[in-house]
Structure formats: structure tokens, C-alpha cells
Design an enzyme around this catalytic site. Structure first.
Site, PDB file in Angstrom:
ATOM      1  N   SER A   1      45.318   8.228  -7.530  1.00  0.00           N
ATOM      2  CA  SER A   1      45.294   6.891  -6.898  1.00  0.00           C
ATOM      3  C   SER A   1      43.909   6.292  -7.085  1.00  0.00           C
ATOM      4  O   SER A   1      42.904   7.023  -7.136  1.00  0.00           O
ATOM      5  CB  SER A   1      45.581   7.011  -5.399  1.00  0.00           C
ATOM      6  OG  SER A   1      45.329   5.775  -4.754  1.00  0.00           O
TER       7      SER A   1
ATOM      8  N   TYR B   1      43.864  10.986   2.506  1.00  0.00           N
ATOM      9  CA  TYR B   1      44.571  10.625   1.275  1.00  0.00           C
ATOM     10  C   TYR B   1      43.580  10.563   0.099  1.00  0.00           C
ATOM     11  O   TYR B   1      43.839  11.127  -0.964  1.00  0.00           O
ATOM     12  CB  TYR B   1      45.254   9.271   1.489  1.00  0.00           C
ATOM     13  CG  TYR B   1      46.034   8.746   0.302  1.00  0.00           C
ATOM     14  CD1 TYR B   1      47.255   9.302  -0.061  1.00  0.00           C
ATOM     15  CD2 TYR B   1      45.555   7.675  -0.446  1.00  0.00           C
ATOM     16  CE1 TYR B   1      47.982   8.807  -1.136  1.00  0.00           C
ATOM     17  CE2 TYR B   1      46.272   7.169  -1.517  1.00  0.00           C
ATOM     18  CZ  TYR B   1      47.484   7.731  -1.856  1.00  0.00           C
ATOM     19  OH  TYR B   1      48.201   7.243  -2.929  1.00  0.00           O
TER      20      TYR B   1
HETATM   21  N1  LIG Z   1      52.720   2.524  -4.706  1.00  0.00           N
HETATM   22  C1  LIG Z   1      51.402   2.461  -4.760  1.00  0.00           C
HETATM   23  O1  LIG Z   1      50.797   1.379  -4.514  1.00  0.00           O
HETATM   24  C2  LIG Z   1      50.563   3.661  -5.144  1.00  0.00           C
HETATM   25  C3  LIG Z   1      49.217   3.472  -5.394  1.00  0.00           C
HETATM   26  C4  LIG Z   1      48.449   4.573  -5.761  1.00  0.00           C
HETATM   27  C5  LIG Z   1      49.024   5.825  -5.876  1.00  0.00           C
HETATM   28  N2  LIG Z   1      50.334   5.969  -5.601  1.00  0.00           N
HETATM   29  C6  LIG Z   1      50.887   7.321  -5.740  1.00  0.00           C
HETATM   30  O2  LIG Z   1      52.067   7.248  -6.498  1.00  0.00           O
HETATM   31  C7  LIG Z   1      52.934   8.326  -6.135  1.00  0.00           C
HETATM   32  C8  LIG Z   1      54.318   7.776  -5.857  1.00  0.00           C
HETATM   33  O3  LIG Z   1      54.234   6.880  -4.758  1.00  0.00           O
HETATM   34  P1  LIG Z   1      55.290   5.695  -4.520  1.00  0.00           P
HETATM   35  O4  LIG Z   1      54.493   4.491  -4.197  1.00  0.00           O
HETATM   36  O5  LIG Z   1      56.276   5.656  -5.614  1.00  0.00           O
HETATM   37  O6  LIG Z   1      55.931   6.145  -3.120  1.00  0.00           O
HETATM   38  P2  LIG Z   1      57.269   6.939  -2.797  1.00  0.00           P
HETATM   39  O7  LIG Z   1      57.198   7.291  -1.358  1.00  0.00           O
HETATM   40  O8  LIG Z   1      58.432   6.144  -3.264  1.00  0.00           O
HETATM   41  O9  LIG Z   1      57.156   8.249  -3.697  1.00  0.00           O
HETATM   42  C9  LIG Z   1      56.708   9.484  -3.198  1.00  0.00           C
HETATM   43  C10 LIG Z   1      57.815  10.498  -3.390  1.00  0.00           C
HETATM   44  O10 LIG Z   1      57.335  11.777  -2.969  1.00  0.00           O
HETATM   45  C11 LIG Z   1      58.376  12.384  -2.222  1.00  0.00           C
HETATM   46  N3  LIG Z   1      57.826  13.375  -1.308  1.00  0.00           N
HETATM   47  C12 LIG Z   1      57.178  13.161  -0.129  1.00  0.00           C
HETATM   48  N4  LIG Z   1      56.864  14.323   0.434  1.00  0.00           N
HETATM   49  C13 LIG Z   1      57.321  15.304  -0.378  1.00  0.00           C
HETATM   50  C14 LIG Z   1      57.304  16.719  -0.312  1.00  0.00           C
HETATM   51  N5  LIG Z   1      56.771  17.387   0.721  1.00  0.00           N
HETATM   52  N6  LIG Z   1      57.860  17.423  -1.337  1.00  0.00           N
HETATM   53  C15 LIG Z   1      58.424  16.779  -2.385  1.00  0.00           C
HETATM   54  N7  LIG Z   1      58.490  15.434  -2.487  1.00  0.00           N
HETATM   55  C16 LIG Z   1      57.934  14.709  -1.495  1.00  0.00           C
HETATM   56  C17 LIG Z   1      59.050  11.243  -1.478  1.00  0.00           C
HETATM   57  O11 LIG Z   1      60.347  11.604  -1.011  1.00  0.00           O
HETATM   58  C18 LIG Z   1      59.048  10.152  -2.539  1.00  0.00           C
HETATM   59  O12 LIG Z   1      60.212  10.180  -3.343  1.00  0.00           O
HETATM   60  C19 LIG Z   1      52.273   9.004  -4.932  1.00  0.00           C
HETATM   61  O13 LIG Z   1      51.574  10.147  -5.383  1.00  0.00           O
HETATM   62  C20 LIG Z   1      51.309   7.966  -4.426  1.00  0.00           C
HETATM   63  O14 LIG Z   1      50.200   8.540  -3.752  1.00  0.00           O
HETATM   64  C21 LIG Z   1      51.135   4.926  -5.231  1.00  0.00           C
END
Ligand SMILES: NC(=O)c1ccc[n+]([C@@H]2O[C@H](COP(=O)([O-])OP(=O)(O)OC[C@H]3O[C@@H](n4cnc5c(N)ncnc54)[C@H](O)[C@@H]3O)[C@@H](O)[C@H]2O)c1
Length: 255
Positions: A146, A159
Site C-alpha cells: 500500500s 496497517y
Molecule cells: N482499495 C484500496 O484503496 C487499497 C489501497 C492500498 C492497498 N490496498 C490493499 O489491496 C488489497 C485488497 O484490498 P481491497 O481494497 O480489494 O479490499 P477487500 O476487502 O475487497 O479485499 C481484501 C480481501 O482479503 C480478504 N481477507 C480478509 N481477511 C482475511 C483473512 N484472515 N484470510 C484470508 N483472506 C482475508 C477479504 O475477505 C477480502 O476479500 C489489501 O491488501 C489492501 O490492503 C487497497
């Protein structure tokens, strides 16, 4: 495009958002994919959508905070796909992020949960997939980090620490196993608007406009923007890219 034709890939945290978009992109480029998530309903739906579009995908339950399920999910993937060529380790427990306040007040339960899933769980996954990649003398791991790892923000310290630590794990894997054919890289998204965020009703137009005002561009990021970078890193086009953090953020954070 069939850049990933026949590649056997597990995506962890694939039941929604960026991981789900990556699964669709990888399958669209010819990969055979295992769709792993703690959210089994989401994983089932994503896998079904891929299969209905003519691709190959298998849902699996995994909880990154539980080593047994990590080992079982990887073993299932290897059995289903006949081996592994790559992994996108993307999961994060974002349910606790709103309570990840600041260094003085954040509860240690929130800190522990964040580290357990976002960092220790990624080590467990890495440890489970590596022997299968090493067996081929070739393989790629892509982690989702991130912008928060480098941004220096007054909120969500646990985080940011977890994502910074993840980049350190990635560099270790790149360095330790590169000579044995393994690449490891991180993709660091900026603010990415997912369908789940949209449907949560928490994102007002004011918040979206504020996020847009921080980007030297014309739109917010979408999960497909991240999926494209992950697909490249898992393909032959990425074979000489190792140990890097790729900021995919519309220019919000320039390094
Ligand atoms: N969306 C954003 O703006 C953003 C920005 C920077 C980084 N990220 C990173 O991108 C990745 C995906 O995020 P997203 O925005 O698609 O959100 P999201 O919540 O849709 O995706 C996260 C996924 O991880 C799964 N998850 C949570 N806990 C878990 C566990 N204990 N075991 C297995 N799976 C688990 C959730 O069920 C979900 O499907 C994450 O690592 C997040 O930190 C997202």
C-alpha cells in the site's frame, strides 16, 4: 491476450475488490487460478464468474491467521492445478482499519490482528507456496502492499507497519530465492475504489472528490488498474523484475 496461458496461480484474498479483479484478469489472459479467501461466498462467486466466461478457477477457503488453513489451501491448489507457477498474496483485514487510530491509543488487539493477517499470514503463505515454485526452478510472487507503507500518515499505524514489513518480506524473498528462479515484487496501490466500497454507502461524493483532488489525474483508481500490473509481474514480461515496489496510484505519491 494469452500471455499467461497455462500458468497455475493462486490468488489469496480474491473474494472481492482488487483480488477478484486480478483473478478475472489472470484467467482472461489464460491462467488457471485458485481463488482463496476467508469469504468463501465471495470466492465461490468469483470462481463461478470465471468459469461461466470460459476460464478455469477453483474457490478455496483460507484464513491467513490460521496456518493450518493456509497449508491446506496451498495443498488444494497444487493438487487442483498440478503445481504452481505463481501467487498473488493480496489479503488484508480491512475491517479493523477504522480502529487503527494512532500510536498512543491503538488497541493491541487491533495491532495484533493487523499484523497476524497482513504480515504473519503473508509469511505463512510464502512459506507454503515457495517449495512448489522452487520445484519448477521458476515462479513469481506478487504481494499487495500500500502507499501507506511510505506515505507517513497520522492514522492507521498498524496497517502502515504491516505493509512496510510486507515490502521487507518481499525483498528478502527476492534476494534469498532469486538465484533459484523466483521473483518477488510488491504492488502498492493508492486509493482504489472497489465495488464493495461503493456499495457500502460510506463513500460520499465529498470523500471521492477529496481523494480525486489528491491525484494529478482525471479519475480515481479501479481494481483493474492494479490487476494489470499484477498480471504483468506474473507473466514472462516480468521475469527480470525482482525485489521492487510498484506504486500504482495515479501519481498520488511520487517516488
Ligand atoms: N482499495 C484500496 O484503496 C487499497 C489501497 C492500498 C492497498 N490496498 C490493499 O489491496 C488489497 C485488497 O484490498 P481491497 O481494497 O480489494 O479490499 P477487500 O476487502 O475487497 O479485499 C481484501 C480481501 O482479503 C480478504 N481477507 C480478509 N481477511 C482475511 C483473512 N484472515 N484470510 C484470508 N483472506 C482475508 C477479504 O475477505 C477480502 O476479500 C489489501 O491488501 C489492501 O490492503 C487497497
Amino acid at each position: 491476450m494469452s500471455r499467461l496461458k497455462g500458468k497455475r496461480i493462486i490468488v489469496v484474498g480474491a473474494g472481492s475488490g482488487i483480488g477478484a479483479a486480478t483473478v478475472r484478469r489472470l484467467a482472461g489472459e489464460g491462467a488457471r487460478v485458485c481463488v482463496a479467501d476467508i469469504n468463501t461466498e465471495g470466492a465461490n462467486t468469483v470462481a463461478q464468474q470465471v468459469c461461466e466466461s470460459g476460464g478455469e478457477a477453483y474457490p478455496i477457503a483460507i484464513d491467513l491467521a490460521d496456518k493450518r488453513t493456509v497449508d491446506e489451501a496451498v495443498a488444494f491448489s497444487v493438487e487442483r492445478l498440478g503445481g504452481l507457477d505463481g501467487a498473488h498474496i493480496n489479503a488484508a483485514d480491512l475491517r479493523v482499519i477504522m480502529e487503527d487510530s494512532d500510536a498512543e491509543t491503538v488497541s493491541l488487539d487491533i495491532f495484533d490482528r493487523t499484523i497476524d493477517v497482513n504480515l504473519k499470514g503473508h509469511l505463512l503463505c510464502t512459506r507454503a507456496v515457495l517449495p512448489h515454485l522452487l520445484a519448477n526452478d521458476s515462479g513469481a510472487i506478487v504481494y499487495t502492499s500500500s502507499s501507506a507503507a511510505d506515505a507517513g500518515e497520522p492514522v492507521r499505524p498498524s496497517y502502515a507497519m504491516s505493509k512496510s514489513g510486507l515490502n521487507a518480506l518481499m525483498r528478502h524473498v527476492a534476494s534469498c530465492y532469486g538465484a533459484r528462479g523466483i521473483t518477488a515484487n510488491s504492488v502498492a496501490p493508492g486509493f482504489v475504489l472497489t465495488a464493495e466500497m461503493e456499495s457500502s454507502g460510506h463513500l460520499t461524493d465529498d470523500i471521492k472528490n477529496y481523494m480525486l483532488s489528491r491525484i494529478p489525474g482525471t479519475r480515481l483508481g479501479s481494481p483493474d488498474d492494479i490487476a494489470g500490473m499484477v498480471a504483468m509481474l506474473l507473466s514472462e514480461d516480468g521475469r527480470w523484475i525482482n525485489g521492487q515496489v510498484f506504486n500504482v496510484n495515479g501519481g498520488a505519491l511520487m517516488r
